[in-house]
Design an enzyme around this catalytic site. Structure first.
Site, PDB file in Angstrom:
ATOM      1  N   TYR A   1      -8.350   2.459  -7.450  1.00  0.00           N
ATOM      2  CA  TYR A   1      -7.245   2.522  -6.497  1.00  0.00           C
ATOM      3  C   TYR A   1      -7.304   1.372  -5.490  1.00  0.00           C
ATOM      4  O   TYR A   1      -6.287   0.723  -5.220  1.00  0.00           O
ATOM      5  CB  TYR A   1      -7.288   3.879  -5.775  1.00  0.00           C
ATOM      6  CG  TYR A   1      -6.060   4.190  -4.961  1.00  0.00           C
ATOM      7  CD1 TYR A   1      -4.861   4.543  -5.584  1.00  0.00           C
ATOM      8  CD2 TYR A   1      -6.089   4.142  -3.576  1.00  0.00           C
ATOM      9  CE1 TYR A   1      -3.726   4.821  -4.834  1.00  0.00           C
ATOM     10  CE2 TYR A   1      -4.966   4.429  -2.822  1.00  0.00           C
ATOM     11  CZ  TYR A   1      -3.786   4.774  -3.464  1.00  0.00           C
ATOM     12  OH  TYR A   1      -2.667   5.052  -2.721  1.00  0.00           O
TER      13      TYR A   1
ATOM     14  N   TYR B   1      -0.457  11.981  -2.911  1.00  0.00           N
ATOM     15  CA  TYR B   1       0.095  12.060  -4.274  1.00  0.00           C
ATOM     16  C   TYR B   1       0.026  13.526  -4.675  1.00  0.00           C
ATOM     17  O   TYR B   1      -1.055  14.121  -4.602  1.00  0.00           O
ATOM     18  CB  TYR B   1      -0.739  11.244  -5.271  1.00  0.00           C
ATOM     19  CG  TYR B   1      -0.671   9.748  -5.068  1.00  0.00           C
ATOM     20  CD1 TYR B   1      -1.387   9.119  -4.057  1.00  0.00           C
ATOM     21  CD2 TYR B   1       0.096   8.956  -5.918  1.00  0.00           C
ATOM     22  CE1 TYR B   1      -1.331   7.744  -3.879  1.00  0.00           C
ATOM     23  CE2 TYR B   1       0.151   7.576  -5.753  1.00  0.00           C
ATOM     24  CZ  TYR B   1      -0.560   6.982  -4.731  1.00  0.00           C
ATOM     25  OH  TYR B   1      -0.504   5.618  -4.567  1.00  0.00           O
TER      26      TYR B   1
ATOM     27  N   LYS C   1       0.046  -0.561  -8.410  1.00  0.00           N
ATOM     28  CA  LYS C   1      -0.673  -1.710  -8.961  1.00  0.00           C
ATOM     29  C   LYS C   1       0.202  -2.944  -9.234  1.00  0.00           C
ATOM     30  O   LYS C   1      -0.321  -4.055  -9.354  1.00  0.00           O
ATOM     31  CB  LYS C   1      -1.358  -1.315 -10.294  1.00  0.00           C
ATOM     32  CG  LYS C   1      -2.510  -0.375 -10.123  1.00  0.00           C
ATOM     33  CD  LYS C   1      -3.740  -1.104  -9.611  1.00  0.00           C
ATOM     34  CE  LYS C   1      -4.709  -0.167  -8.940  1.00  0.00           C
ATOM     35  NZ  LYS C   1      -5.102  -0.501  -7.614  1.00  0.00           N
TER      36      LYS C   1
ATOM     37  N   PRO D   1       4.736   2.943 -11.268  1.00  0.00           N
ATOM     38  CA  PRO D   1       4.296   2.673  -9.887  1.00  0.00           C
ATOM     39  C   PRO D   1       3.209   3.588  -9.337  1.00  0.00           C
ATOM     40  O   PRO D   1       2.618   3.267  -8.304  1.00  0.00           O
ATOM     41  CB  PRO D   1       5.588   2.815  -9.075  1.00  0.00           C
ATOM     42  CG  PRO D   1       6.500   3.633  -9.912  1.00  0.00           C
ATOM     43  CD  PRO D   1       6.147   3.358 -11.335  1.00  0.00           C
TER      44      PRO D   1
ATOM     45  N   HIS E   1      -5.884   1.809   5.220  1.00  0.00           N
ATOM     46  CA  HIS E   1      -6.167   3.197   4.846  1.00  0.00           C
ATOM     47  C   HIS E   1      -7.527   3.276   4.156  1.00  0.00           C
ATOM     48  O   HIS E   1      -7.780   2.529   3.212  1.00  0.00           O
ATOM     49  CB  HIS E   1      -5.086   3.736   3.890  1.00  0.00           C
ATOM     50  CG  HIS E   1      -3.787   4.011   4.570  1.00  0.00           C
ATOM     51  ND1 HIS E   1      -2.780   4.738   3.996  1.00  0.00           N
ATOM     52  CD2 HIS E   1      -3.335   3.672   5.805  1.00  0.00           C
ATOM     53  CE1 HIS E   1      -1.757   4.821   4.830  1.00  0.00           C
ATOM     54  NE2 HIS E   1      -2.064   4.169   5.931  1.00  0.00           N
TER      55      HIS E   1
HETATM   56  P1  FAD Z   1       9.503 -10.098  -8.858  1.00  0.00           P
HETATM   57  O1  FAD Z   1       9.181  -9.531  -7.542  1.00  0.00           O
HETATM   58  O2  FAD Z   1      10.441  -9.352  -9.746  1.00  0.00           O
HETATM   59  O3  FAD Z   1      10.065 -11.566  -8.612  1.00  0.00           O
HETATM   60  C1  FAD Z   1      10.691 -12.314  -9.612  1.00  0.00           C
HETATM   61  C2  FAD Z   1      11.697 -13.241  -8.981  1.00  0.00           C
HETATM   62  O4  FAD Z   1      12.243 -14.089  -9.983  1.00  0.00           O
HETATM   63  C3  FAD Z   1      12.874 -12.497  -8.371  1.00  0.00           C
HETATM   64  O5  FAD Z   1      13.063 -12.908  -7.039  1.00  0.00           O
HETATM   65  C4  FAD Z   1      14.059 -12.866  -9.264  1.00  0.00           C
HETATM   66  O6  FAD Z   1      15.284 -12.918  -8.559  1.00  0.00           O
HETATM   67  C5  FAD Z   1      13.628 -14.219  -9.769  1.00  0.00           C
HETATM   68  N1  FAD Z   1      14.256 -14.625 -11.052  1.00  0.00           N
HETATM   69  C6  FAD Z   1      14.477 -13.876 -12.156  1.00  0.00           C
HETATM   70  N2  FAD Z   1      15.071 -14.596 -13.116  1.00  0.00           N
HETATM   71  C7  FAD Z   1      15.249 -15.840 -12.606  1.00  0.00           C
HETATM   72  C8  FAD Z   1      15.820 -17.030 -13.118  1.00  0.00           C
HETATM   73  N3  FAD Z   1      16.342 -17.102 -14.344  1.00  0.00           N
HETATM   74  N4  FAD Z   1      15.845 -18.125 -12.323  1.00  0.00           N
HETATM   75  C9  FAD Z   1      15.325 -18.105 -11.063  1.00  0.00           C
HETATM   76  N5  FAD Z   1      14.763 -16.990 -10.537  1.00  0.00           N
HETATM   77  C10 FAD Z   1      14.721 -15.867 -11.296  1.00  0.00           C
HETATM   78  N6  FAD Z   1       5.006  -1.803  -7.449  1.00  0.00           N
HETATM   79  C11 FAD Z   1       4.150  -1.095  -6.741  1.00  0.00           C
HETATM   80  O7  FAD Z   1       2.968  -1.429  -6.753  1.00  0.00           O
HETATM   81  N7  FAD Z   1       4.600  -0.017  -6.005  1.00  0.00           N
HETATM   82  C12 FAD Z   1       5.944   0.325  -5.952  1.00  0.00           C
HETATM   83  O8  FAD Z   1       6.323   1.263  -5.265  1.00  0.00           O
HETATM   84  C13 FAD Z   1       6.862  -0.422  -6.688  1.00  0.00           C
HETATM   85  N8  FAD Z   1       8.195  -0.130  -6.661  1.00  0.00           N
HETATM   86  C14 FAD Z   1       9.060  -0.907  -7.391  1.00  0.00           C
HETATM   87  C15 FAD Z   1      10.440  -0.636  -7.373  1.00  0.00           C
HETATM   88  C16 FAD Z   1      11.345  -1.401  -8.125  1.00  0.00           C
HETATM   89  C17 FAD Z   1      12.822  -1.097  -8.108  1.00  0.00           C
HETATM   90  C18 FAD Z   1      10.844  -2.462  -8.921  1.00  0.00           C
HETATM   91  C19 FAD Z   1      11.809  -3.311  -9.768  1.00  0.00           C
HETATM   92  C20 FAD Z   1       9.471  -2.749  -8.917  1.00  0.00           C
HETATM   93  C21 FAD Z   1       8.574  -1.970  -8.163  1.00  0.00           C
HETATM   94  N9  FAD Z   1       7.189  -2.235  -8.135  1.00  0.00           N
HETATM   95  C22 FAD Z   1       6.339  -1.493  -7.441  1.00  0.00           C
HETATM   96  C23 FAD Z   1       6.631  -3.326  -8.823  1.00  0.00           C
HETATM   97  C24 FAD Z   1       6.448  -4.529  -7.918  1.00  0.00           C
HETATM   98  O9  FAD Z   1       7.482  -4.579  -6.989  1.00  0.00           O
HETATM   99  C25 FAD Z   1       6.408  -5.724  -8.826  1.00  0.00           C
HETATM  100  O10 FAD Z   1       5.239  -5.596  -9.638  1.00  0.00           O
HETATM  101  C26 FAD Z   1       6.375  -7.064  -8.094  1.00  0.00           C
HETATM  102  O11 FAD Z   1       7.639  -7.308  -7.507  1.00  0.00           O
HETATM  103  C27 FAD Z   1       6.032  -8.180  -9.070  1.00  0.00           C
HETATM  104  O12 FAD Z   1       6.199  -9.413  -8.463  1.00  0.00           O
HETATM  105  P2  FAD Z   1       6.683 -10.664  -9.290  1.00  0.00           P
HETATM  106  O13 FAD Z   1       6.640 -11.798  -8.333  1.00  0.00           O
HETATM  107  O14 FAD Z   1       5.934 -10.748 -10.564  1.00  0.00           O
HETATM  108  O15 FAD Z   1       8.178 -10.338  -9.734  1.00  0.00           O
HETATM  109  C1  DHB Z   2       3.947   3.048  -2.386  1.00  0.00           C
HETATM  110  C2  DHB Z   2       4.373   2.932  -3.675  1.00  0.00           C
HETATM  111  C3  DHB Z   2       3.548   3.322  -4.700  1.00  0.00           C
HETATM  112  O1  DHB Z   2       3.932   3.208  -5.979  1.00  0.00           O
HETATM  113  C4  DHB Z   2       2.294   3.836  -4.445  1.00  0.00           C
HETATM  114  O2  DHB Z   2       1.514   4.237  -5.464  1.00  0.00           O
HETATM  115  C5  DHB Z   2       1.868   3.947  -3.144  1.00  0.00           C
HETATM  116  C6  DHB Z   2       2.707   3.536  -2.107  1.00  0.00           C
HETATM  117  C7  DHB Z   2       4.850   2.627  -1.285  1.00  0.00           C
HETATM  118  O3  DHB Z   2       5.976   2.203  -1.574  1.00  0.00           O
HETATM  119  O4  DHB Z   2       4.451   2.743  -0.132  1.00  0.00           O
END
Ligand code: FAD
Ligand code: DHB
Length: 399
Positions: A387, A204, A299, A295, A75
């Site tokens: 962004y 948005y 980021k 969200p 995009h």
């Molecule tokens: P995570 O993806 O949370 O991975 C952590 C992993 O560690 C998980 O698989 C978990 O099971 C594992 N874990 C936890 N504790 C233990 C343990 N004790 N032992 C072994 N494993 C363990 N960001 C955006 O930019 N846009 C979005 O739309 C957006 N939507 C989101 C919706 C939801 C419901 C959530 C929760 C987050 C969202 N985020 C979004 C944020 C984004 O998904 C996270 O920033 C991203 O997943 C971060 O990655 P990570 O690897 O740090 O953590």
């Molecule tokens: C999506 C999620 C977001 O939080 C955002 O700012 C843009 C896109 C998505 O899930 O596609």
């Protein structure tokens, strides 16, 4: 007891843990991953979808972006809408050609998991880490459970990539960091639907009934969100009500939202959170383990990958040059981008969410900001460069 010996013990097979493992391997550093959940659970977890240019470049360099390049959507601009008035912020004009890519987080996780396992590397699913021990010695340990047995990973370093509810942050002594947080008085109701996107780029929108976001996953799947109250429950919403609300909030003259069967819906609370120290001894935190952004602006995932970059730089310096300098400065380096992302995510959230009555001071400030984007190239450029994500050297250049 199951015994594993490696250089870097990684907790969590989310985007941060998986990217770290691949990147270390590319640099000749050995690691294993311990993941609490099952493979199916992790790969079905619907979350983010917006990848910054930096993130895509890293995955390409690691040779992990074949499907992302084939199936992701590049995009080059974004639509911003306020009270039904829609404008476009073009990235190419303001960022010298940098852009974003839409590709689901669970697809990234799937690609990285498949490649890691296909390479014969160790990733234990359904293996919760229970304790991180001896992080202040040269042989830290991760105690875990797996298939009814207890196990221990003995390593040179522990990387806690275990998300917001993991044990990494809980292991950090309370007096080793300051905590900062904002809890917002609203949440996001998100859906996935089998319908072609109604817009080729994201929208948005601020509306007096609340925020809405139009995103997508493919040419046949749309991803949409609406602002709801924190106390709201998914059962309070029929599919028709969700589409009606989206249609009103995203609406602009001459444009129509297409609806279709919804196959996933959930409500996510919004918070800004960080701790200002991400390391103690030989334990390092990366990603959601150390920080959460609301969200709006997409980021969270990108910030997790940026932490990993700084951590890899530190590990490579340690193993190649026997220097601890990069690792010592890990938190300090990572925090620059984390605060930048906190600011931008908070800015986008407060600009586009309904917080007060139409006509209030708060509303007028939001309106003034939107008008300023239209009148000032400088302001639009600020939004565009944040962004798409600032280049790494932009944040490490100053002392
Ligand atoms: P995570 O993806 O949370 O991975 C952590 C992993 O560690 C998980 O698989 C978990 O099971 C594992 N874990 C936890 N504790 C233990 C343990 N004790 N032992 C072994 N494993 C363990 N960001 C955006 O930019 N846009 C979005 O739309 C957006 N939507 C989101 C919706 C939801 C419901 C959530 C929760 C987050 C969202 N985020 C979004 C944020 C984004 O998904 C996270 O920033 C991203 O997943 C971060 O990655 P990570 O690897 O740090 O953590
Ligand atoms: C999506 C999620 C977001 O939080 C955002 O700012 C843009 C896109 C998505 O899930 O596609």
């Amino acid at each position: 007891m199951k015994q594993i010996r490696t250089q870097v013990g990684i907790i969590g097979a989310g985007p941060a843990g998986l990217t770290l493992a691949h990147w270390l391997k590319q640099q000749g550093i050995e690691s294993v991953i311990i993941e609490h959940r099952s493979r199916d659970y992790v790969q079905a977890r619907v979350r983010a979808g917006l990848l910054e240019q930096n993130t895509v470049d890293i995955l390409k360099d690691l040779g992990l972006a074949d499907r992302l390049v084939r199936e992701g959507h590049a995009h080059h601009g974004v639509y911003l809408s306020f009270d039904g008035e829609r404008i476009r912020v073009p990235f190419d004009t303001y960022t010298g050609g940098r852009h974003i890519t839409i590709y689901g987080q669970q697809e990234v996780v799937k690609d990285l998991t498949d490649a890691w396992l296909a390479g014969g590397n160790t990733l234990l699913f359904e293996a919760p880490a229970r304790q991180i021990a001896d992080y202040d010695t040269k042989q830290p340990k991760i105690y875990f459970e797996h298939e009814g047995e207890e196990g221990v990973v003995t390593c040179d370093f522990v990387a806690a990539c275990d998300g917001f509810h993991g044990i990494g942050r809980k292991t950090m002594p309370k007096n080793s960091y300051n905590e900062y947080s904002i809890t917002y008085p609203f949440s996001w109701l998100g859906i996935l639907a089998n319908v072609a996107p109604s817009s080729e780029e994201l929208i948005y929108a601020y509306h007096e009934r609340g925020f809405a976001l139009h995103s997508l996953r493919s040419s046949t799947v749309s991803r949409l969100y609406i602002q709801v109250e924190n106390e709201d429950h998914i059962d309070n919403w029929t599919d028709d009500q969700i589409w009606e609300e989206l249609s009103v909030r995203l609406g602009t003259p001459g444009w129509q939202l297409h609806s279709g069967p919804i196959f996933e819906k959930s409500i996510t609370p919004m918070r800004s959170y960080l701790i200002d120290n991400m390391q103690i001894g030989r334990l390092f935190l990366a990603g959601d383990a150390a920080h959460i952004v609301p969200p709006t602006g997409g980021k969270g995932l990108n910030l997790a990958i940026a932490d990993v970059k700084h951590l890899v730089d530190g590990f490579v310096e340690y193993y190649r040059q026997h220097s601890y300098r990069g690792l010592e400065h890990y938190t300090q380096t990572a925090l620059r981008r984390i605060w930048r992302a906190q600011d931008f995510s908070n800015f986008m959230t407060t600009l586009f969410h309904k917080q007060d009555d139409h006509g209030s001071f708060q509303y007028r400030l939001q309106r003034a900001k939107f008008d300023y984007i239209r009148m000032s190239d400088a302001y639009a450029a600020t939004i565009a460069e944040n962004y798409v994500g600032l280049p790494f050297d932009a944040l490490t250049r100053f002392p």
